[in-house]
Enzyme design. Structure first.
Site, PDB file in Angstrom:
ATOM      1  N   ASP A 110      31.012  35.805 110.595  1.00 56.24           N
ATOM      2  CA  ASP A 110      31.745  36.512 109.547  1.00 56.24           C
ATOM      3  C   ASP A 110      32.211  37.838 110.149  1.00 56.24           C
ATOM      4  O   ASP A 110      33.170  37.865 110.903  1.00 56.24           O
ATOM      5  CB  ASP A 110      30.799  36.700 108.355  1.00 56.24           C
ATOM      6  N   LYS A 138      35.007  32.766 110.423  1.00 57.68           N
ATOM      7  CA  LYS A 138      35.856  33.503 109.460  1.00 57.68           C
ATOM      8  C   LYS A 138      36.519  34.654 110.213  1.00 57.68           C
ATOM      9  O   LYS A 138      36.118  35.804 110.064  1.00 57.68           O
ATOM     10  CB  LYS A 138      34.998  34.089 108.338  1.00 57.68           C
ATOM     11  N   ASP A 166      23.029  29.939 102.549  1.00 58.23           N
ATOM     12  CA  ASP A 166      22.392  30.177 101.256  1.00 58.23           C
ATOM     13  C   ASP A 166      23.018  31.317 100.481  1.00 58.23           C
ATOM     14  O   ASP A 166      23.814  32.088 101.000  1.00 58.23           O
ATOM     15  CB  ASP A 166      20.916  30.516 101.471  1.00 58.23           C
ATOM     16  N   ARG A 172      20.725  25.897 100.420  1.00 59.64           N
ATOM     17  CA  ARG A 172      20.712  25.449 101.813  1.00 59.64           C
ATOM     18  C   ARG A 172      20.735  23.922 101.913  1.00 59.64           C
ATOM     19  O   ARG A 172      21.217  23.364 102.878  1.00 59.64           O
ATOM     20  CB  ARG A 172      19.474  25.974 102.540  1.00 59.64           C
TER      21      ARG A 172
END
Length: 184
Positions: A110, A138, A166, A172
């Site tokens: 991320d 991402k 999660d 998960r």
């Protein structure tokens, strides 16, 4: 993948982004690539717990050459959908990685802060080589200069759950990747 008649547990699933079948196909392909690249070389797969544990298990089974597994833990989310920017390594490897070609098996890149810190730390331990394989990338969220060597899927900027990822330690166990939707 249809999620009809979802129990209360699934109320935060906005939509399925990547199906279980798409994940299986991509993991199989990644296993084939790694098996060819590291044939006859000492290979250590390192995963950052907890999010990547399912991906690691499936990828390990898809790799057809001998390899070892190591576990680390690092966190930056602290029960939120946004990275705090503070990265804490909470579990270190047991192996001396200087004798291995190390592949970091990551669930999602991320902002890149967590993985960048882990990569820097592992590089200081002088592995034979160091590469990154991530399930999800991402790139539009990246805050540090970091690129994986192999990303199975690139996704836009939304918060996802499932296949090890999660929200507050839940979701998960979903077999797919789904977009998370907070309560309205």
């Amino acid at each position: 993948m249809q999620m009809t008649n979802m129990p209360e547990f699934h109320k935060h699933i906005k939509r399925v982004v990547i199906s279980e079948e798409e994940i299986k196909e991509a993991v199989t392909k990644a296993g084939e690539i790694l098996s060819l690249e590291y044939k006859d070389k000492p290979l250590l797969l390192v995963t950052i717990l907890k999010g990547a544990f399912i991906f690691l298990a499936d990828l390990s089974r898809a790799i057809t050459i001998p390899h070892e597994i190591g576990f680390m833990a690092a966190k930056s989310y602290f029960e939120s959908t946004e990275s705090s920017g503070n990265v804490e390594i909470t579990l270190d490897l047991a192996q001396d990685i200087s004798k291995y070609n190390v592949v970091i098996v990551e669930d999602i890149i991320d902002t890149g802060r967590t993985l960048s810190k882990v990569r820097e730390y592992l590089e200081s331990k002088n592995p034979l080589s160091l590469k990154i394989v991530t399930l999800l990338d991402k790139p539009e969220r990246r805050l540090v200069k970091l690129q994986s060597d192999y990303a199975l899927f690139t996704i836009p900027d939304y918060f996802v759950i499932g296949y090890g990822l999660d929200y507050g330690e839940y979701y998960r166990n979903l077999p797919c990747i789904a977009e998370f939707e907070e309560d309205k």
